[in-house]
Design an enzyme around this catalytic site. Structure first.
Site, PDB file in Angstrom:
ATOM      1  N   GLU A  49       0.822  -1.217   0.000  1.00 12.85           N
ATOM      2  CA  GLU A  49       0.000   0.000   0.000  1.00 12.85           C
ATOM      3  C   GLU A  49       0.855   1.265   0.000  1.00 12.85           C
ATOM      4  OE1 GLU A  49      -2.522  -3.306   1.027  1.00 12.85           O
ATOM      5  OE2 GLU A  49      -0.607  -2.646   1.885  1.00 12.85           O
ATOM      6  N   HIS A 100     -11.376  -6.106   8.160  1.00 11.36           N
ATOM      7  CA  HIS A 100     -12.177  -5.762   6.983  1.00 11.36           C
ATOM      8  C   HIS A 100     -13.449  -5.006   7.363  1.00 11.36           C
ATOM      9  CE1 HIS A 100      -9.697  -9.236   5.826  1.00 11.36           C
ATOM     10  NE2 HIS A 100      -9.696  -8.698   4.619  1.00 11.36           N
TER      11      HIS A 100
END
Length: 370
Positions: free
Chosen positions: A131, A201
């Protein structure tokens, strides 16, 4: 959950009479007491019904009226409206590129389906599982004058890129004295709870980024809003973070304009006018507050004014404060943790005394956030 919402509404509105003509600061002790009451109520409910509903959404999605000002519309869910916005951007801007983990085959939520086949592997391509590298690459692309649209596969995994976002992207223009910028960078990420995402998540990390000037943070509530706001982010000349409520990807369906259109950033929307209390939310929680407003009207005769903030940074202080000046009461609700949540920023501003905000604190009787 409906029973819990009803009880919390009763607790809040009944409590208003106790704090009339005074500003109430909600501290941790009151939160703790309220939590215990709600927990006892949930335990007293029918256990069988709870077990049957534990994976169900805690709200019902009600589509907005079909817009007529943008031309023909098509039925789309939220992820399809995102795809449509990305398709429009690639078609209109030859410098635009989309990149991230697995975006080439369509992404885990299918938001980029068909775009690589249509525009080629040089404009829609996968990146390594990094990322920090994804956002760093996006900053580099944007500084050259191209349009960079980066995808972080889940908002929970945006933290390795935190330094690149807040120390590089947000400060690039200021650091160079406006000689250079990466304003053509948009970072997309699925956001919020979905009912089965567990700890990695289901997070709502918007508050981590609002402390840093130089970036914009946007969260839509519906397919129409998603397309218009995402196109606004891509066109905006400041780096933007666009969080997409993942629970709405398939659950939210509306008639979305086919042609490109822009919904302005930093403009909150009054979805329902009222006179007794102002409700402020964003993303998925807007739909929860819609149900709370309806329950309050039906069961308590309380008129709620509902506001969708939409842009978290910079947020529309004027719309919120004008509403609070009218109603005298404010309830802010979001998915993120209370500690350090953006509700604290809103309640602080509302309790200020800036004359440009209609002196809303002078009319304030109660403020509550969770």
């Amino acid at each position: 959950m409906c029973a819990t919402m009803a009880v919390s509404s009763r607790l809040f509105f009944n409590g208003m009479s106790l704090f009339n003509n005074s500003i109430t600061y909600i501290n941790r002790g009151l939160y703790s007491t309220l939590g215990k009451v709600l927990f006892r109520v949930s335990l007293a409910s029918d256990v069988h019904n709870i077990s049957q509903k534990r994976h169900a959404a805690h709200f019902s999605f009600h589509p907005d009226p079909t817009p007529t000002q943008y031309g023909p519309t098509q039925k789309m869910n939220l992820f399809q409206s995102i795809t449509s916005a990305l398709d429009d951007s690639l078609a209109r801007d030859p410098t635009a590129v989309i990149f991230g983990e697995d975006v080439a085959f369509g992404g885990v939520f299918r938001c980029t389906v068909g775009l690589r086949d249509k525009y080629g592997k040089d404009r829609v391509f996968n990146t390594p599982l990094c990322e920090q590298g994804i956002v760093g690459f996006g900053i580099g692309v944007a500084t050259t004058g191209a349009t960079a649209i980066a995808e972080i596969q889940f908002a929970d995994y945006i933290f390795p890129a935190f330094d690149q976002i807040v120390n590089e992207a947000a400060k690039y223009r200021y650091r160079s004295g406006n000689q250079f910028d990466c304003g053509s960078l948009t970072v997309r990420a699925p956001w919020g709870c979905v009912g089965h995402g567990a700890l990695y998540h289901s997070q709502s990390p918007e508050s981590f980024f609002v402390h840093c000037p130089g970036i914009k943070v946007v969260i839509p509530r519906s397919p129409i809003q998603a397309k218009g706001l995402l196109l606004a982010c891509i066109e905006d000349k400041n780096p933007c973070i666009f969080f997409e409520p993942k629970i709405l990807y398939r659950a939210a369906v509306e008639q979305v304009p086919i042609e490109p259109f822009i919904i302005p950033l930093s403009q909150a929307e009054v979805l329902q006018e009222g006179s007794d209390v102002t409700l402020v939310a964003w993303g998925t929680q807007v739909h929860v507050m819609k149900e709370v407003a309806n329950m309050a009207q039906e069961k308590l005769g309380v008129s709620c004014e509902l506001i969708d903030l939409k842009t978290i940074l910079p947020w529309d202080t004027e719309t919120v404060c004008k509403s609070v000046a009218k109603t005298g009461r404010l309830l802010i609700s979001h998915e993120a943790p209370i500690t350090g949540g953006f509700a604290a920023e809103i309640s602080t501003v509302v309790q200020g005394d800036k004359p440009t905000y209609s002196h809303c604190s002078y009319n304030l009787e109660v403020v509550l956030s969770w």
